[in-house]
Design an enzyme around this catalytic site. Structure first.
Site, PDB file in Angstrom:
ATOM      1  N   CYS A  68       0.832  -1.214   0.000  1.00 12.46           N
ATOM      2  CA  CYS A  68       0.000   0.000   0.000  1.00 12.46           C
ATOM      3  C   CYS A  68       0.862   1.258   0.000  1.00 12.46           C
ATOM      4  O   CYS A  68       1.827   1.364   0.770  1.00 12.46           O
ATOM      5  CB  CYS A  68      -0.916  -0.018   1.221  1.00 12.46           C
ATOM      6  N   CYS A  72       0.386   4.732   6.911  1.00 15.73           N
ATOM      7  CA  CYS A  72      -0.249   4.555   8.222  1.00 15.73           C
ATOM      8  C   CYS A  72       0.722   3.804   9.150  1.00 15.73           C
ATOM      9  O   CYS A  72       1.070   2.648   8.861  1.00 15.73           O
ATOM     10  CB  CYS A  72      -1.559   3.793   8.084  1.00 15.73           C
ATOM     11  N   CYS A  75       0.335   0.003  10.356  1.00 14.79           N
ATOM     12  CA  CYS A  75      -0.184  -1.009   9.429  1.00 14.79           C
ATOM     13  C   CYS A  75       0.889  -1.895   8.813  1.00 14.79           C
ATOM     14  O   CYS A  75       1.881  -1.404   8.260  1.00 14.79           O
ATOM     15  CB  CYS A  75      -0.982  -0.319   8.329  1.00 14.79           C
ATOM     16  N   CYS A 112     -16.882  -8.587   5.268  1.00 13.67           N
ATOM     17  CA  CYS A 112     -16.183  -7.324   4.999  1.00 13.67           C
ATOM     18  C   CYS A 112     -14.934  -7.586   4.158  1.00 13.67           C
ATOM     19  O   CYS A 112     -14.076  -8.379   4.534  1.00 13.67           O
ATOM     20  CB  CYS A 112     -15.811  -6.683   6.332  1.00 13.67           C
ATOM     21  N   CYS A 143     -19.783  -5.492   3.228  1.00 16.02           N
ATOM     22  CA  CYS A 143     -19.034  -4.302   3.622  1.00 16.02           C
ATOM     23  C   CYS A 143     -17.733  -4.314   2.836  1.00 16.02           C
ATOM     24  O   CYS A 143     -17.180  -5.387   2.574  1.00 16.02           O
ATOM     25  CB  CYS A 143     -18.751  -4.344   5.122  1.00 16.02           C
ATOM     26  N   CYS A 203     -19.378   2.530   8.213  1.00 15.06           N
ATOM     27  CA  CYS A 203     -18.676   1.860   9.302  1.00 15.06           C
ATOM     28  C   CYS A 203     -17.408   2.679   9.533  1.00 15.06           C
ATOM     29  O   CYS A 203     -16.551   2.761   8.641  1.00 15.06           O
ATOM     30  CB  CYS A 203     -18.330   0.432   8.885  1.00 15.06           C
ATOM     31  N   ARG A 276     -18.329  -2.145  17.444  1.00 12.08           N
ATOM     32  CA  ARG A 276     -17.626  -3.422  17.256  1.00 12.08           C
ATOM     33  C   ARG A 276     -16.334  -3.469  18.063  1.00 12.08           C
ATOM     34  O   ARG A 276     -15.479  -2.589  17.939  1.00 12.08           O
ATOM     35  CB  ARG A 276     -17.311  -3.666  15.769  1.00 12.08           C
TER      36      ARG A 276
HETATM   37  N1  SAM Z   1      -6.673   0.425   2.982  1.00 14.01           N
HETATM   38  C1  SAM Z   1      -7.946   0.790   3.424  1.00 14.01           C
HETATM   39  C2  SAM Z   1      -7.917   2.013   4.288  1.00 14.01           C
HETATM   40  O1  SAM Z   1      -7.076   2.094   5.173  1.00 14.01           O
HETATM   41  O2  SAM Z   1      -8.759   2.912   4.096  1.00 14.01           O
HETATM   42  C3  SAM Z   1      -8.721  -0.289   4.108  1.00 14.01           C
HETATM   43  C4  SAM Z   1      -8.074  -1.317   5.005  1.00 14.01           C
HETATM   44  S1  SAM Z   1      -7.374  -0.772   6.540  1.00 14.01           S
HETATM   45  C5  SAM Z   1      -6.450  -2.156   7.054  1.00 14.01           C
HETATM   46  C6  SAM Z   1      -8.737  -0.626   7.627  1.00 14.01           C
HETATM   47  C7  SAM Z   1      -8.487  -0.184   9.055  1.00 14.01           C
HETATM   48  O3  SAM Z   1      -7.951  -1.243   9.816  1.00 14.01           O
HETATM   49  C8  SAM Z   1      -7.534   0.951   9.311  1.00 14.01           C
HETATM   50  O4  SAM Z   1      -8.097   2.200   9.052  1.00 14.01           O
HETATM   51  C9  SAM Z   1      -7.220   0.781  10.788  1.00 14.01           C
HETATM   52  O5  SAM Z   1      -8.135   1.508  11.592  1.00 14.01           O
HETATM   53  C10 SAM Z   1      -7.395  -0.717  10.996  1.00 14.01           C
HETATM   54  N2  SAM Z   1      -6.081  -1.361  11.251  1.00 14.01           N
HETATM   55  C11 SAM Z   1      -5.099  -1.558  10.355  1.00 14.01           C
HETATM   56  N3  SAM Z   1      -4.029  -2.168  10.930  1.00 14.01           N
HETATM   57  C12 SAM Z   1      -4.348  -2.365  12.234  1.00 14.01           C
HETATM   58  C13 SAM Z   1      -3.676  -2.952  13.356  1.00 14.01           C
HETATM   59  N4  SAM Z   1      -2.436  -3.442  13.250  1.00 14.01           N
HETATM   60  N5  SAM Z   1      -4.324  -3.003  14.538  1.00 14.01           N
HETATM   61  C14 SAM Z   1      -5.560  -2.503  14.661  1.00 14.01           C
HETATM   62  N6  SAM Z   1      -6.264  -1.939  13.634  1.00 14.01           N
HETATM   63  C15 SAM Z   1      -5.660  -1.856  12.445  1.00 14.01           C
HETATM   64  C1  DTB Z   2     -11.575  -2.118  11.149  1.00 13.62           C
HETATM   65  O1  DTB Z   2     -11.836  -1.098  11.820  1.00 13.62           O
HETATM   66  N1  DTB Z   2     -10.852  -3.124  11.598  1.00 13.62           N
HETATM   67  C2  DTB Z   2     -10.669  -4.119  10.561  1.00 13.62           C
HETATM   68  C3  DTB Z   2     -11.591  -3.588   9.431  1.00 13.62           C
HETATM   69  N2  DTB Z   2     -11.968  -2.322   9.907  1.00 13.62           N
HETATM   70  C4  DTB Z   2     -11.126  -3.573   8.044  1.00 13.62           C
HETATM   71  C5  DTB Z   2      -9.247  -4.335  10.224  1.00 13.62           C
HETATM   72  C6  DTB Z   2      -8.415  -4.793  11.395  1.00 13.62           C
HETATM   73  C7  DTB Z   2      -7.061  -5.069  10.891  1.00 13.62           C
HETATM   74  C8  DTB Z   2      -6.141  -5.550  11.943  1.00 13.62           C
HETATM   75  C9  DTB Z   2      -4.738  -5.680  11.449  1.00 13.62           C
HETATM   76  C10 DTB Z   2      -4.489  -6.774  10.453  1.00 13.62           C
HETATM   77  O2  DTB Z   2      -5.023  -7.894  10.613  1.00 13.62           O
HETATM   78  O3  DTB Z   2      -3.706  -6.533   9.520  1.00 13.62           O
HETATM   79 FE1  SF4 Z   3      -2.875   1.137   3.373  1.00 17.67          FE
HETATM   80 FE2  SF4 Z   3      -2.844  -0.035   5.757  1.00 17.67          FE
HETATM   81 FE3  SF4 Z   3      -3.196   2.584   5.590  1.00 17.67          FE
HETATM   82 FE4  SF4 Z   3      -5.160   0.925   4.732  1.00 17.67          FE
HETATM   83  S1  SF4 Z   3      -4.425   1.153   6.828  1.00 17.67           S
HETATM   84  S2  SF4 Z   3      -4.370   2.779   3.701  1.00 17.67           S
HETATM   85  S3  SF4 Z   3      -3.895  -0.761   3.956  1.00 17.67           S
HETATM   86  S4  SF4 Z   3      -1.331   1.464   4.978  1.00 17.67           S
END
Ligand code: SAM
Ligand code: DTB
Ligand code: SF4
Length: 336
Positions: A68, A72, A75, A112, A143, A203, A276
């Site tokens: 990506c 973030c 992530c 989702c 979703c 959401c 959630r």
């Molecule tokens: N890439 C898209 C975006 O960020 O808009 C969608 C997927 S992203 C993984 C969705 C959400 O998952 C993020 O906004 C964040 O709040 C949550 N998330 C990602 N990594 C995480 C982690 N290691 N622990 C907890 N929540 C996480």
């Molecule tokens: C949200 O708030 N939590 C979910 C979903 N929306 C997409 C993602 C959690 C991701 C946790 C980190 C991972 O498994 O990579």
């Molecule tokens: Fe990309 Fe992860 Fe950020 Fe979603 S949360 S935009 S997958 S870096």
């Protein structure tokens, strides 16, 4: 304590309890209540709006993982950091639909689909729309979380049968800049408005445990509760540890009682939203999860993995819900 008595003016609907004019001092006052009073207030509001013995079960699938361009700091899928996650292409239509079918059999009511994109390309969106229609036909709520959307992309997803769009604010406006620099909070709010305008349910939530202060967690709830409409779903994620990302330097998992308090405040400020208990349940004891459900959380992700990180095993969840007398689509008898 009647938080509604002081708000006879605009933004206050005394019959539904839905307000969009929460002040910081009100949020702080709720958060600081004696625990028993806070839980009583949250339970009272929860029971007015929901069956207190029901929890929604959602299933999550990463349909496009890693690589990506966003930065973030929490992530595993950001290309900016050296993590264990390998980038993949968008999954094939049939494998997504088959995974959704199995998720339904295993007790999911919502499916989702998540993609590690800054925003979807129109060509990719065509494929996602076809997938969404097929998953919807299985009788699942749908979703998607695909990054930022243009108005016409949101409309196309809605037409394809998408019920919810997930797009998180992640944290408070004040802390946001320490976590993400490639996308602004306003970009996120614009995408949320586009999803809403297209008729999608929203959401939207965020993450705790990244090193933010209590005031940031409350700031995030204030932002969500004061949006023009409350998100129908509010995911509260506890940061799931990922090696190699900058949040490791600042991470600080909140004390369990602090998280329960936060859930209760979310329940009170957004009485009709499904809250959630999202990522991070792997670190929680059964007792802590039970307190979160009492405080008003009424949705979980099921399945052994979330996107790239771990989630409690399905039989542990089924047993916990059974022990608590909580009804859900997840039952011990449909454990394959
Ligand atoms: N890439 C898209 C975006 O960020 O808009 C969608 C997927 S992203 C993984 C969705 C959400 O998952 C993020 O906004 C964040 O709040 C949550 N998330 C990602 N990594 C995480 C982690 N290691 N622990 C907890 N929540 C996480
Ligand atoms: C949200 O708030 N939590 C979910 C979903 N929306 C997409 C993602 C959690 C991701 C946790 C980190 C991972 O498994 O990579
Ligand atoms: Fe990309 Fe992860 Fe950020 Fe979603 S949360 S935009 S997958 S870096």
């Amino acid at each position: 304590m009647d938080m509604f008595a002081r708000h006879p003016a605009a933004g206050d609907d005394r019959t539904t309890g839905i307000r969009h004019d929460w002040s910081r001092s009100e949020a702080e006052r709720l958060y600081a209540l004696p625990f028993a009073d806070l839980m009583f207030e949250a339970q009272t509001i929860h029971r007015r709006n929901f069956d207190p013995n029901h929890v929604e079960t959602a299933s999550l699938l990463s349909i496009k993982t890693g690589g990506c361009p966003e930065d973030c700091g929490y992530c595993s899928q950001s290309a900016h950091y050296d993590t264990d996650v390998k980038a993949t292409r968008l999954m094939e239509h049939d494998s997504v639909v088959e995974t959704a079918r199995r998720a339904k059999e295993a007790g999911a009511s919502r499916f989702c689909m998540a993609a590690a994109w800054r925003n979807p390309k129109d060509r990719d969106l065509d494929r996602v729309c076809n997938i969404v229609s097929a998953v919807k036909e299985l009788g699942l709520e749908t979703c998607a979380t695909l990054g930022m959307l243009k108005p016409e992309q949101a409309a196309r997803l809605r037409q394809a049968g998408l019920d919810f769009y997930n797009h998180n604010v992640d944290t408070s406006p004040e802390f946001y800049g320490q976590i993400i620099t490639t996308r602004t909070m306003q970009d996120r709010i614009d995408t949320l408005a586009r999803a809403r305008d297209a008729g999608l349910k929203v959401c939207c939530g965020g993450i705790v445990g990244m090193g933010e202060q209590v005031e940031d967690r409350l700031g995030m709830l204030l932002l969500l509760a004061n949006l023009p409409s409350h998100p129908e779903s509010v995911p509260i994620n506890l940061w799931n540890e990922v090696k190699g990302v900058p949040v490791n330097e600042t991470a600080d998992r909140p004390d369990p009682i602090a998280l329960v308090r936060l859930i209760a405040v979310a329940r009170i400020m957004m009485p009709r939203s499904v809250v959630r208990l999202s990522a991070g349940r792997q670190y929680m004891t059964d007792e802590m999860q039970a307190l979160c459900f009492l405080a008003g959380a009424n949705s979980i992700f099921i399945g052994d993995v979330l996107l790239t990180t771990r989630n409690p095993q399905r039989n542990r969840d089924a047993e916990l819900l059974d022990r608590l007398g909580i009804k859900s689509a997840l039952r011990t008898e449909n454990l394959a």
